[in-house]
Design an enzyme around this catalytic site. Structure first.
Site, PDB file in Angstrom:
ATOM      1  N   CYS A 183       0.988  -1.165   0.098  1.00  0.00           N
ATOM      2  CA  CYS A 183       0.058   0.086   0.093  1.00  0.00           C
ATOM      3  C   CYS A 183       0.849   1.420   0.124  1.00  0.00           C
ATOM      4  CB  CYS A 183      -0.995  -0.151   1.094  1.00  0.00           C
ATOM      5  SG  CYS A 183      -2.434   1.215   1.077  1.00  0.00           S
ATOM      6  N   HIS A 237      -3.865  -5.402   0.900  1.00  0.00           N
ATOM      7  CA  HIS A 237      -3.208  -5.704   2.143  1.00  0.00           C
ATOM      8  C   HIS A 237      -2.787  -7.575   2.232  1.00  0.00           C
ATOM      9  CE1 HIS A 237      -2.505  -1.796   4.094  1.00  0.00           C
ATOM     10  NE2 HIS A 237      -3.668  -1.514   3.281  1.00  0.00           N
ATOM     11  N   GLU A 278      -1.680  -9.018   4.809  1.00  0.00           N
ATOM     12  CA  GLU A 278      -1.653  -9.414   6.050  1.00  0.00           C
ATOM     13  C   GLU A 278      -2.982  -9.619   6.789  1.00  0.00           C
ATOM     14  OE1 GLU A 278      -0.831  -6.381   4.714  1.00  0.00           O
ATOM     15  OE2 GLU A 278      -1.060  -4.802   6.032  1.00  0.00           O
TER      16      GLU A 278
END
Ligand code: XMP
Length: 521
Positions: A77, A170, A172
């Site tokens: 990002c 993202h 994660e």
């Protein structure tokens, strides 16, 4: 080791967790970290997301040496946007902030197989999670697009020679379905890290490290509370140096029912730790007399704790010939991250007992064996070290204890009521199998009286409030509210009213955090 540079995203901790789950050791450092000052040589670097826009005046920037370190980089990002701007591409604000699911289409590059490694084993459309207001509008020279979404033509880019990768989404967060596979491709496939970080190897390494720091004759002192962190730290210390570790439990008069005796049994008798109980309950309660302000209560307890602990430490030091050199603290990684963040320590962190005087007056040095670990890693460590499940999975308990759960003035009698009610509550929670799914539960004693009827008699007594929350990080929390849970609450209520004198009414706190906090004071 993988280096994660933090630009302040709410997900930065998660990146660290995910990489460690892959068995790869990583460290999260603020994005202002100078490469020349780094104490290890990373095999790869990850640049996190950020609440900033790269064009903000005060936008955080990395040390440009990051891009010359000669190791693969993954920008996530904002990390992608930072890399793009640094290398000559451009970033613009989106018309609409994009937040939520998106479908990612991956392109293959048979002529550059290396850049395909990021999506190795992943094919077709991939569901990813987006959270951004800016996006790349022109990739930097040398970068190829490796994936796009309907609204983001540069959703993933790669530099074939430098092995730099950038992704707009993202990986994660769990909403990105193959996120963990992508991170694995990066750290193991691309950075060639070995998956060798585990709790078992941590225990051996840490015991060795403690022994070499403390030496053959040095001694360590530390406060224990009966909580998970201090117990695990104490056990590890005991494994490393045996009786040269001195644990002190300060009885502040506002601990849970039978807590001191239980801790003595658990840590002292069962684990063989050299533990001394310092009963200062009268002193604490004397100082709390007439005080109703929550912050004042906290300050009195914090300061008195330091005073008592320092006096005990000086005594122990005298007894063993002035050989105490180190102070053990159960600091965890989130606390470390918080205090080194580029934004400075945040106000949300819980207050820690600050035993600064000890470090100065007795010239003690800090030893923090858990400072690399997250809470769930501490629990895993506790299990490896043989701690009872009961201790490993214990709910957190605040330093100021029942004093902040007896609303208004704290007296011995009021503490006793709250303590008995809390004990019944926790007993029933365990008996009915709810303890593990609840993050924290306790009973508070409210400073109001209510009318009731018992037998044929009118009663006018106090009210107990029950709290039970589920949370991952204690920053936000939801209340427990299933139908089965309410059945359990009914049982708790009837037991408390029947068994605890002075209480004729029990209420359940249905406020989430925020806006309420977990504790009432
Ligand atoms: P709040 O009430 O701030 O609590 O939502 C969040 C978590 O922190 C614990 N807590 C404390 N822990 N000393 C501590 O060691 C304190 O002064 C303190 N105040 C709150 C609370 O129990 C919850 O787990």
């Amino acid at each position: 080791t993988v280096l994660i540079l933090d630009f302040g995203s709410q997900y930065s901790h998660l990146i660290t967790r995910r990489i460690r789950e892959l068995g790869v050791y990583c460290e999260l450092l603020p994005c202002t970290q100078k490469m020349a000052d780094l104490h290890f040589k990373p095999k790869g670097i990850i640049l996190s997301g950020s609440p900033y826009s790269v064009y903000d005046k005060d936008a955080p920037r990395v040390d440009p040496a990051v891009f010359d370190a000669g190791v693969p980089i993954l920008g996530i990002c904002y990390g992608l946007q930072e890399m793009t701007t640094h290398m000559g591409g451009s970033v613009v604000a989106c018309d609409h902030r994009e937040y939520g699911h998106a479908m990612l289409t991956v392109a293959k590059h048979p002529d550059h197989p290396f850049i395909d490694k990021l999506f190795d084993g992943l094919s077709g459309d991939i569901q990813v999670w987006m959270s951004h207001g800016d996006q790349v509008s022109a990739a930097a020279p040398g970068f190829t697009v490796i994936a796009n979404t309907r609204t983001a033509p540069f959703a993933a880019v790669a530099h074939n020679e430098k092995h730099f990768f950038g992704i707009q989404f993202h990986p994660e967060v769990t909403h990105t379905v193959d996120g963990q596979a992508l991170l694995k491709n990066f750290v193991i496939g691309i950075c060639e890290c070995a998956a060798s970080w585990s709790m078992d190897s941590f225990v051996d390494k840490e015991i060795e490290r403690i022994r070499s720091i403390v030496g053959p004759n040095g001694r360590v002192i530390g406060a224990v509370s009966g909580g998970v962190d201090s117990s695990v730290a104490a056990k590890l210390m005991h494994e490393a140096i045996g009786d040269r570790f001195h644990a002190i439990l300060v009885d502040n008069g506002v601990m849970r029912l039978n807590e001191c005796a239980n801790v003595k049994k658990m840590l002292g008798e069962k684990m063989g730790i050299n533990i001394k109980i310092s009963d200062a309950s009268d002193l604490f309660l004397e100082r709390l007399k007439g005080v109703t302000d929550p912050e004042k209560k906290r300050k009195i307890i914090g300061n008195t704790f330091i005073e008592v602990f320092e006096a005990e430490a000086a005594l122990v030091d005298k007894e063993c010939g002035g050989n105490i050199e180190y102070l053990l603290q159960g600091t965890l990684y989130p606390d470390v991250i918080e205090s080194i963040s580029f934004k400075g320590p945040s106000a949300t962190i819980k207050t820690h007992h600050n035993v600064g005087g000890l470090l100065e007056d007795m010239k003690l040095k800090l030893i923090e064996p858990l400072r690399e670990l997250f809470k769930d890693e501490v629990r895993a460590l506790g299990k490896i070290l043989g701690l009872d499940d009961e201790l490993v999975w214990r709910h957190p308990f605040p330093g100021p204890g029942i004093a902040i759960r007896v609303l208004g003035e704290v007296t011995k009698e009021q503490v006793e009521i709250a303590r008995l009610a809390d004990n019944i509550y926790i007993e029933e929670i365990k008996k009915n199998g709810f303890y593990r799914q609840i993050s924290q539960a306790y009973a508070a004693l409210l400073p109001v009286k209510a009318v009731g009827v018992m037998g044929d008699k009118r009663t006018y007594e106090q009210v107990i409030a029950l709290r039970a929350v589920e949370t991952k990080d204690f920053m936000t929390a939801d209340i427990c509210a299933s139908a089965e849970w309410f059945v359990c609450l009914k049982r708790v209520s009837s037991r408390i009213i029947n068994e605890v004198k002075g209480v004729n009414r029990v209420v359940y706190d249905i406020s989430s955090k925020p806006p309420a906090t977990i504790e009432w004071e």
